[in-house]
Design a protein around this motif. Sequence first.
Motif, mmCIF file in Angstrom:
data_model
loop_
_atom_site.group_PDB
_atom_site.id
_atom_site.type_symbol
_atom_site.label_atom_id
_atom_site.label_comp_id
_atom_site.label_asym_id
_atom_site.label_seq_id
_atom_site.Cartn_x
_atom_site.Cartn_y
_atom_site.Cartn_z
ATOM 1 N N VAL A 64 0.815 -1.208 0.000
ATOM 2 C CA VAL A 64 0.000 0.000 0.000
ATOM 3 C C VAL A 64 0.850 1.260 0.000
ATOM 4 O O VAL A 64 2.024 1.245 0.378
ATOM 5 C CB VAL A 64 -0.941 0.025 1.236
ATOM 6 C CG1 VAL A 64 -1.942 -1.111 1.184
ATOM 7 C CG2 VAL A 64 -0.159 -0.009 2.540
ATOM 8 N N LEU A 65 0.250 2.366 -0.440
ATOM 9 C CA LEU A 65 0.813 3.704 -0.310
ATOM 10 C C LEU A 65 0.079 4.368 0.843
ATOM 11 O O LEU A 65 -1.140 4.292 0.916
ATOM 12 C CB LEU A 65 0.566 4.530 -1.573
ATOM 13 C CG LEU A 65 1.348 4.152 -2.810
ATOM 14 C CD1 LEU A 65 0.836 4.958 -4.002
ATOM 15 C CD2 LEU A 65 2.822 4.416 -2.619
ATOM 16 N N TYR A 66 0.823 5.023 1.742
ATOM 17 C CA TYR A 66 0.158 5.675 2.867
ATOM 18 C C TYR A 66 0.650 7.109 3.021
ATOM 19 O O TYR A 66 1.691 7.481 2.491
ATOM 20 C CB TYR A 66 0.352 4.876 4.164
ATOM 21 C CG TYR A 66 1.777 4.776 4.664
ATOM 22 C CD1 TYR A 66 2.217 5.589 5.701
ATOM 23 C CD2 TYR A 66 2.676 3.875 4.121
ATOM 24 C CE1 TYR A 66 3.521 5.499 6.177
ATOM 25 C CE2 TYR A 66 3.977 3.774 4.593
ATOM 26 C CZ TYR A 66 4.387 4.591 5.618
ATOM 27 O OH TYR A 66 5.667 4.507 6.084
ATOM 28 N N SER A 67 -0.115 7.914 3.737
ATOM 29 C CA SER A 67 0.214 9.322 3.944
ATOM 30 C C SER A 67 1.567 9.470 4.614
ATOM 31 O O SER A 67 1.914 8.693 5.504
ATOM 32 C CB SER A 67 -0.850 9.997 4.808
ATOM 33 O OG SER A 67 -2.080 9.991 4.160
ATOM 34 N N GLN A 86 -7.125 3.003 8.512
ATOM 35 C CA GLN A 86 -7.339 2.641 7.112
ATOM 36 C C GLN A 86 -7.494 3.894 6.247
ATOM 37 O O GLN A 86 -7.056 3.918 5.097
ATOM 38 C CB GLN A 86 -8.561 1.737 6.966
ATOM 39 C CG GLN A 86 -8.809 1.347 5.528
ATOM 40 C CD GLN A 86 -9.917 0.351 5.364
ATOM 41 O OE1 GLN A 86 -9.646 -0.795 5.054
ATOM 42 N NE2 GLN A 86 -11.157 0.766 5.562
ATOM 43 N N SER A 87 -8.066 4.964 6.795
ATOM 44 C CA SER A 87 -8.262 6.190 6.020
ATOM 45 C C SER A 87 -6.935 6.874 5.653
ATOM 46 O O SER A 87 -6.895 7.711 4.766
ATOM 47 C CB SER A 87 -9.158 7.167 6.790
ATOM 48 O OG SER A 87 -8.571 7.500 8.031
ATOM 49 N N ASP A 88 -5.826 6.515 6.340
ATOM 50 C CA ASP A 88 -4.503 7.057 5.999
ATOM 51 C C ASP A 88 -3.842 6.296 4.861
ATOM 52 O O ASP A 88 -2.793 6.700 4.375
ATOM 53 C CB ASP A 88 -3.592 7.051 7.220
ATOM 54 C CG ASP A 88 -4.021 8.046 8.276
ATOM 55 O OD1 ASP A 88 -4.574 9.107 7.893
ATOM 56 O OD2 ASP A 88 -3.826 7.771 9.476
ATOM 57 N N ILE A 89 -4.431 5.189 4.466
ATOM 58 C CA ILE A 89 -3.912 4.419 3.326
ATOM 59 C C ILE A 89 -4.526 4.999 2.061
ATOM 60 O O ILE A 89 -5.739 5.108 1.941
ATOM 61 C CB ILE A 89 -4.230 2.919 3.469
ATOM 62 C CG1 ILE A 89 -3.470 2.372 4.693
ATOM 63 C CG2 ILE A 89 -3.857 2.159 2.206
ATOM 64 C CD1 ILE A 89 -3.790 0.934 5.019
ATOM 65 N N LEU A 90 -3.667 5.393 1.131
ATOM 66 C CA LEU A 90 -4.121 6.094 -0.066
ATOM 67 C C LEU A 90 -4.466 5.163 -1.210
ATOM 68 O O LEU A 90 -5.377 5.438 -1.996
ATOM 69 C CB LEU A 90 -3.030 7.083 -0.529
ATOM 70 C CG LEU A 90 -2.555 8.058 0.552
ATOM 71 C CD1 LEU A 90 -1.369 8.863 0.041
ATOM 72 C CD2 LEU A 90 -3.679 8.973 0.977
ATOM 73 N N ALA A 91 -3.728 4.045 -1.334
ATOM 74 C CA ALA A 91 -3.951 3.140 -2.467
ATOM 75 C C ALA A 91 -3.308 1.790 -2.209
ATOM 76 O O ALA A 91 -2.393 1.677 -1.404
ATOM 77 C CB ALA A 91 -3.355 3.742 -3.743
ATOM 78 N N ILE A 92 -3.815 0.792 -2.906
ATOM 79 C CA ILE A 92 -3.202 -0.539 -2.914
ATOM 80 C C ILE A 92 -2.364 -0.628 -4.171
ATOM 81 O O ILE A 92 -2.830 -0.291 -5.261
ATOM 82 C CB ILE A 92 -4.266 -1.653 -2.895
ATOM 83 C CG1 ILE A 92 -5.075 -1.577 -1.590
ATOM 84 C CG2 ILE A 92 -3.611 -3.027 -3.033
ATOM 85 C CD1 ILE A 92 -6.253 -2.525 -1.541
ATOM 86 N N VAL A 93 -1.099 -1.022 -4.033
ATOM 87 C CA VAL A 93 -0.178 -1.117 -5.171
ATOM 88 C C VAL A 93 -0.197 -2.545 -5.700
ATOM 89 O O VAL A 93 -0.039 -3.488 -4.935
ATOM 90 C CB VAL A 93 1.254 -0.742 -4.740
ATOM 91 C CG1 VAL A 93 2.217 -0.851 -5.901
ATOM 92 C CG2 VAL A 93 1.281 0.646 -4.134
ATOM 93 N N LYS A 94 -0.396 -2.694 -6.998
ATOM 94 C CA LYS A 94 -0.413 -4.038 -7.600
ATOM 95 C C LYS A 94 0.732 -4.201 -8.545
ATOM 96 O O LYS A 94 1.250 -3.302 -9.114
ATOM 97 C CB LYS A 94 -1.724 -4.263 -8.335
ATOM 98 C CG LYS A 94 -2.882 -4.277 -7.363
ATOM 99 C CD LYS A 94 -4.115 -4.778 -8.022
ATOM 100 C CE LYS A 94 -5.217 -4.796 -6.970
ATOM 101 N NZ LYS A 94 -6.225 -5.692 -7.169
#
Length: 94
Positions: A64-67, A86-94
Amino acid sequence: MTIKPLGDRVVIKSVEAEETTKSGIVLPGSAQEKPQVAEVVEVGPGGVVDGKEIKMEVKKGDKVLYSKYAGTDVKLDGEELVIVRQSDILAIVK
């Protein structure tokens, strides 16, 4: 020792990657900014947080990408972890 987050919290471990400059110099992790890519180690149960139903969208093993300034740093059994909402996680990286 194990760690199990509560509510909508997620335990993540930073993924360190060596970076090479244009001139070929390899920068160690200590010379770089804090990475914002991490691997999910544990996930809380979600549920009702502050009166809102929270469904956990990340799972153990996701990258994941996080703040940048999010979370609380903890050290457990010599391993450095970060606990974030969870709201501080910006995206899941695939």
